[in-house]
Scaffold this motif. Structure first.
Motif, PDB file in Angstrom:
ATOM      1  N   ASN A 130       5.889   1.503   1.639  1.00  0.00           N
ATOM      2  CA  ASN A 130       5.009   2.907   3.048  1.00  0.00           C
ATOM      3  C   ASN A 130       4.354   1.774   3.847  1.00  0.00           C
ATOM      4  N   LEU A 131       3.912   2.167   4.533  1.00  0.00           N
ATOM      5  CA  LEU A 131       2.804   1.593   5.788  1.00  0.00           C
ATOM      6  C   LEU A 131       1.597   1.947   5.950  1.00  0.00           C
ATOM      7  N   VAL A 132       1.470   2.584   4.898  1.00  0.00           N
ATOM      8  CA  VAL A 132      -0.306   2.625   4.160  1.00  0.00           C
ATOM      9  C   VAL A 132      -0.112   1.963   2.969  1.00  0.00           C
ATOM     10  N   PRO A 133      -0.867   0.843   2.832  1.00  0.00           N
ATOM     11  CA  PRO A 133      -1.533  -0.491   1.435  1.00  0.00           C
ATOM     12  C   PRO A 133      -1.896   0.274   0.700  1.00  0.00           C
ATOM     13  N   LEU A 134      -2.310   1.084   0.456  1.00  0.00           N
ATOM     14  CA  LEU A 134      -2.978   1.816  -0.646  1.00  0.00           C
ATOM     15  C   LEU A 134      -2.113   2.924  -1.698  1.00  0.00           C
ATOM     16  N   ASN A 135      -1.054   3.425  -0.798  1.00  0.00           N
ATOM     17  CA  ASN A 135       0.099   4.504  -1.125  1.00  0.00           C
ATOM     18  C   ASN A 135       0.825   3.372  -1.944  1.00  0.00           C
ATOM     19  N   ARG A 136       1.092   2.045  -1.901  1.00  0.00           N
ATOM     20  CA  ARG A 136       1.748   1.058  -2.999  1.00  0.00           C
ATOM     21  C   ARG A 136       1.468   1.067  -4.028  1.00  0.00           C
ATOM     22  N   PRO A 137       2.649   1.447  -4.307  1.00  0.00           N
ATOM     23  CA  PRO A 137       2.195   0.332  -6.442  1.00  0.00           C
ATOM     24  C   PRO A 137       1.820  -0.226  -6.732  1.00  0.00           C
ATOM     25  N   SER A 138       0.831  -0.848  -7.824  1.00  0.00           N
ATOM     26  CA  SER A 138       0.925  -1.619  -8.095  1.00  0.00           C
ATOM     27  C   SER A 138       1.825  -2.394  -8.760  1.00  0.00           C
ATOM     28  N   MET A 139       1.726  -3.928  -8.661  1.00  0.00           N
ATOM     29  CA  MET A 139       3.491  -4.192  -9.023  1.00  0.00           C
ATOM     30  C   MET A 139       3.123  -3.902 -10.903  1.00  0.00           C
ATOM     31  N   ARG A 140       2.096  -4.146 -11.244  1.00  0.00           N
ATOM     32  CA  ARG A 140       2.783  -3.817 -12.860  1.00  0.00           C
ATOM     33  C   ARG A 140       3.671  -1.643 -13.058  1.00  0.00           C
ATOM     34  N   LYS A 141       2.760  -1.214 -12.279  1.00  0.00           N
ATOM     35  CA  LYS A 141       3.772   0.129 -12.126  1.00  0.00           C
ATOM     36  C   LYS A 141       5.337   0.028 -11.445  1.00  0.00           C
TER      37      LYS A 141
END
Length: 981
Positions: free
Chosen positions: A945-956
């Motif tokens: 996703n171009l918006v960093p905040l919308n990327r899931p965490s690696m745990r997710k």
């Protein structure tokens, strides 16, 4: 004479006059030529725009100052305004342009359309954009714009379309937007807006599309004022941090087609105002009982087709009025709804998708569900439904997904479903179904997942199962199936999982089962299977688990088990196996081995007689070994002698080690004295080699790789062990120290082990475990790519994700790798994946994250925001990992000539919008895996996703990958099924 002089003077005047006329004509011609060849003012302004932008793809190459006007330039449209054509539109979509927003656009006097989506415009949007007074259409989506959204946009009196999605705008939505008079489309999804949704948006009564989804708004309620948007057809506020009820004022949104408020924290019940969304047919029914005029709002009928309030905290019953709409799609899953599903939902002629799983709904499903509409997907899992499965679910022949997990459905599987050839996914696990399964149901030709576990079904598996050629997972554990396993099951060439434990199957195991090349898991525990396990040439090269425990199998354990390269789980306990344990089992690297409760005899093979297998041989009276009890004829005196000898050997071994350490230290001191070179040697594990042996193994013939930081050598030691040695280039001490400090403290199965580091003079060496299958990049993108079938690719993805998750979440402080790529994912002998190369890793020590002085990473993997902010966060690694997932799904490298200078993520998104999903999937992946491939593709798009905040965490990410695995879901399901109630 005088006359001649006069004539001569007259002639001279004529000559002069003639010359003047010629000169004037020449000058006029030249001026005209200059006028016709000069670029007009609008062209000069666009030339100024061109100079302000970076254009690596040459998209503006046609913008030439040799033209009189720009009307023939790429992306420019003109219309006649007065005597000359003027620029009215600029459309430069996906042109690979970068740089600040060009304010010169707003000096074009007649510009009404400005479209620059999917570029790299990377500044804030200036307040002076209000000078674009004639704009009616503005699209700046999918760029890198940041900062606040200018409030002056509301000063554009004619603006009808405003699209700023997929940028990094932050702050509030300007309250001034309420001044828009003609705006029809307001699209702001996927930004970093963190204010609240302003009530003033309710003043834009012309609005038809409102899309604010995927913004980290401050917690807030849905403004009741939005109910004034009576022209609204598309309302999309997914993941906007909303709480509280849906306002009653939304009753006025009678033109809605799409209503989507998924993944918020909305609570309360769905308001009864939904009764105003009613169809013409329903009004005709009520005309007989109503007198006078219709109530207000019923005259203006709505066309609501899609309603999504999933993943909230909504309670109460599902309103009957909502279910009586002509809906196409209804998503209410992951809420707290109770009560019955209204019968009216079955009457909709358009319903193709009903997803209401994970609620507390009860009662029977409407008996006519599927009778009136071409139902395609039905998911009612995780509720309390009871009664029979409706007969007509596949009446229109288009049902492809039927999911009814964990309810209390009773009765038998309808015979009509045996004729539903469109079915692809069937999951009926965890109900109270009984009776025989219809014979045709076993042979549905397109089903790839058939899950009937945890019911009371009975009867035999029909031989028609051979028709189900796409079947990948057959999950029927925990039933009352009986009879033999049909030989025809061996014709299911795509079968990967057979789970049929806790049934009453009898007879021999079909020999054809051992010829299925794609099988990864066989679980036939707790049946009544008998006879010997078929011998011969098995083709189970991908089998990693086989469980035949608690049957009546007999004969010898076949040697063939020892030659299954992927096997790591073997349970043959509680049978009647006899004879010796095959020595070939020592070839395996087993995580679990259980041969207990059989009739085995003889000595336990040496490599299996270890602590890890302490409980693997219980209740076999004839076995000899440390953990098998006594062998026949062994006396207590023999035991004592054995203990004495073992103690003596232990003492001698310690004495020899002390002598060896003394000798090695002495030799090392002598070597350093003779050479004059100081050697620094640091080991991080218990080793059986030293620096001198490593140095002697390094030569040009042993080079196995080379990169920007140095060369990598394969060193084969005297004991036969192979290690990888990285020799760093000069002036890389910082990288050397970073990698030593980072890897020296890490202990994880999915991160490559650093055995030791060595500094000899100016030479820095790193000694790693050797990974015989090289890097993922090498294997995936060269001729060896055929080795990576889809299950192997998926396992690599999960391994790498778990390694990165450990770095981000389990290391204190967290570690950002900063160079995640397929070349830095190494593969061991079984294609297990491990993260490597930590030379540019960064330990995050501050809550605000660090800024770097330069961009690190590899082209094609670098997160877009990292390239221009230089800010180090875990989200940068997640983007790079998303690119790796795209490589696994598409089979393509991150940069490819066919993609025409664009990156893999952009190429995938473009292909998805233009041609669909099947055009991007690696054609070598069999269609039987497509559901899982689609899930991994979805995960990769989230990660990129171009918006960093919308990327899931690696745990997710790890959790999502695990949940996409049929094996994971099956094990969880069976654990639940077998739990005593």
């Amino acid at each position: 004479m005088a006359m001649e002089k006069k004539q001569q003077k007259f002639m001279n005047k004529n000559v002069v006059l003639h010359k003047m006329i010629i000169l004037s004509f020449i000058n006029l011609h030249c001026c005209c030529a200059i006028i016709t060849s000069a670029l007009n003012r609008e062209g000069l302004l666009l030339q100024q725009v061109k100079r302000s932008l970076s254009d690596p793809a040459g998209s503006l190459s046609s913008w030439s100052d040799r033209d009189a006007t720009p009307c023939n330039w790429t992306g420019i449209s003109c219309s006649r305004k007065g005597s000359f054509p003027s620029v009215i539109g600029v459309n430069l979509s996906s042109a690979s342009l970068s740089g600040p927003f060009p304010v010169a656009f707003c000096h074009l006097p007649y510009l009404s359309l400005l479209s620059l989506p999917n570029n790299s415009i990377n500044s804030s949007l200036p307040l002076t954009i209000s000078r674009c007074r004639r704009l009616t259409f503005l699209d700046l989506s999918s760029n890198f714009l940041e900062g606040p959204i200018p409030s002056t946009l509301a000063d554009l009196p004619n603006l009808r379309h405003l699209d700023l999605d997929a940028n990094s705008f932050s702050g509030e939505i300007p309250a001034s937007f309420g001044r828009f008079q003609r705006l029809e489309n307001l699209i702001l999804f996927s930004n970093l807006l963190n204010g609240t949704i302003p009530a003033s948006l309710g003043n834009i009564t012309s609005l038809r599309v409102l899309q604010l989804a995927y913004n980290p708004f401050s917690p807030g309620r849905l403004p009741p004022e939005l109910g004034n948007l009576t022209n609204l057809v598309d309302f999309w506020l997914t993941d906007c941090n909303l709480f509280g009820p849906i306002p009653d004022s939304f009753a006025k949104l009678i033109r809605l087609i799409n209503f989507d408020v998924a993944n918020n924290r909305l609570s309360g019940s769905i308001p009864s105002f939904m009764s105003q969304f009613i169809t013409i047919e329903q009004i005709e029914l009520f005309n007989n009982s109503f007198t006078g005029n219709l109530p207000p709002g019923w005259a203006n009928l709505t066309e609501l087709q899609r309603f999504d309030a999933s993943m909230n905290g909504l309670t109460g019953p599902i309103p009957e009025e909502l279910c009586e709409l002509p809906l196409e799609s209804l998503h209410l899953y992951d809420n707290r709804f109770q009560g019955k599903l209204p019968e009216g939902i079955a009457k909709s002629p358009n319903l193709y998708e009903l997803r209401i799983f994970n609620n507390s709904l009860s009662g029977s499903l409407p008996s006519q569900l599927g009778l009136n509409s071409a139902l395609q997907r039905l998911d009612v899992s995780g509720n309390r439904f009871s009664g029979p499965i409706p007969e007509n679910l596949c009446e229109k022949g288009q049902l492809f997904a039927l999911l009814m997990i964990s309810n209390s459905f009773t009765g038998s599987i309808p015979a009509s479903l045996g004729k539903c050839r469109s079915l692809q996914r069937v999951r009926l696990k965890g109900n109270r179904l009984t009776g025989d399964v219809p014979a045709e149901f076993w042979g549905l030709p397109n089903v790839y997942l058939l899950e009937l576990a945890g019911n009371g079904l009975s009867g035999n598996i029909s031989s028609l199962i051979q028709v189900a050629r796409n079947l990948s997972s057959l999950l029927i554990s925990g039933n009352n199936f009986s009879g033999p396993l049909p030989e025809e099951i061996g014709r299911l060439e795509n079968l990967t999982v057979l789970s049929a434990s806790h049934n009453q199957f009898s007879g021999k195991i079909p020999s054809s089962l051992f010829q299925l090349e794609r099988l990864t898991r066989i679980d036939l525990e707790n049946n009544e299977l008998s006879g010997e396990i078929p011998r011969g040439s098995w083709k189970l090269d991908q089998l990693y688990e086989i469980n035949l425990a608690q049957n009546k199998l007999s004969g010898a354990i076949p040697d063939e088990f020892g030659f299954l390269p992927a096997l790591n789980y073997l349970d043959l306990s509680s049978n009647k196996f006899s004879g010796d344990i095959p020595s070939a089992l020592q070839n395996l690297k087993l995580n679990r081995l259980n041969l207990s409760s059989n009739q085995l005899s003889g000595a336990i093979p040496t490599l299996l007689d270890k602590d890890i297998y302490r409980d693997s041989f219980l209740d076999n009276e004839g076995l000899c070994g440390r953990f098998a009890g006594s062998c026949h004829g062994e006396s207590s005196g023999g035991k004592n002698i054995f203990l004495v000898l073992r103690s003596l050997c232990f003492i001698i071994a310690i004495w020899l080690m002390l002598v060896l350490v003394f000798v090695v230290c002495k030799l090392k001191n002598m070597e350093e004295t003779e050479t004059g070179v100081m050697t620094k040697w640091t080991s991080f594990h218990k080793l059986g080699f030293g620096e001198s042996e490593i140095i002697n193994c390094i030569n040009e013939d042993s080079v196995i790789g080379s990169g920007s930081s140095g060369r990598v050598y394969k060193a084969v030691l005297r004991n036969g062990q192979a290690v990888a040695v990285k020799k760093l280039r000069e002036r890389s001490n910082k990288e050397f120290e970073t990698e030593v400090q980072t890897l020296g403290k890490i202990r994880h199965k999915n991160i490559v082990r650093l055995w030791s580091s060595c500094t000899v003079g100016n030479c820095n060496l790193l000694v790693y475990e050797y990974m015989p299958n090289g890097s993922l990049s090498d294997v995936l993108h060269d001729c060896k790519g055929k080795l990576l079938d889809w299950p192997t690719r998926f396992r690599i993805a999960l391994d790498a994700a778990e390694g990165l998750s450990y770095l981000h979440h389990d290391c204190v402080p967290p570690i950002v790798h900063r160079d995640v790529k397929s070349k830095n994912i190494l593969l061991d002998e079984e294609f297990g994946a491990k993260i490597s190369d930590f030379g540019v890793a960064k330990i995050i020590r501050t809550a605000n994250r660090d800024r770097m002085s330069v961009v690190t990473g590899s082209y094609g993997y670098i997160a877009p925001e990292y390239a221009y902010t230089l800010r180090v966060t875990e989200k940068s690694d997640i983007y790079s990992f998303g690119i790796v997932l795209l490589e696994l799904v598409t089979g393509r490298p991150p940069v490819d000539a066919e993609m025409k200078e664009t990156d893999l993520a952009t190429w995938v998104r473009t292909k998805l919008s233009q041609k669909g999903i099947d055009d991007i999937i690696d054609p070598s992946i069999p269609s039987v895996f497509k559901e899982q491939v689609y899930r991994i593709l979805d995960i990769s798009l989230l990660c990129t996703n171009l918006v960093p905040l919308n990327r899931p965490s690696m745990r997710k990410v790890v959790k999502m990958l695990q949940e996409s695995s049929p094996e994971f879901n099956t094990k969880i399901a069976e654990k639940d099924i077998l739990q005593p109630s």
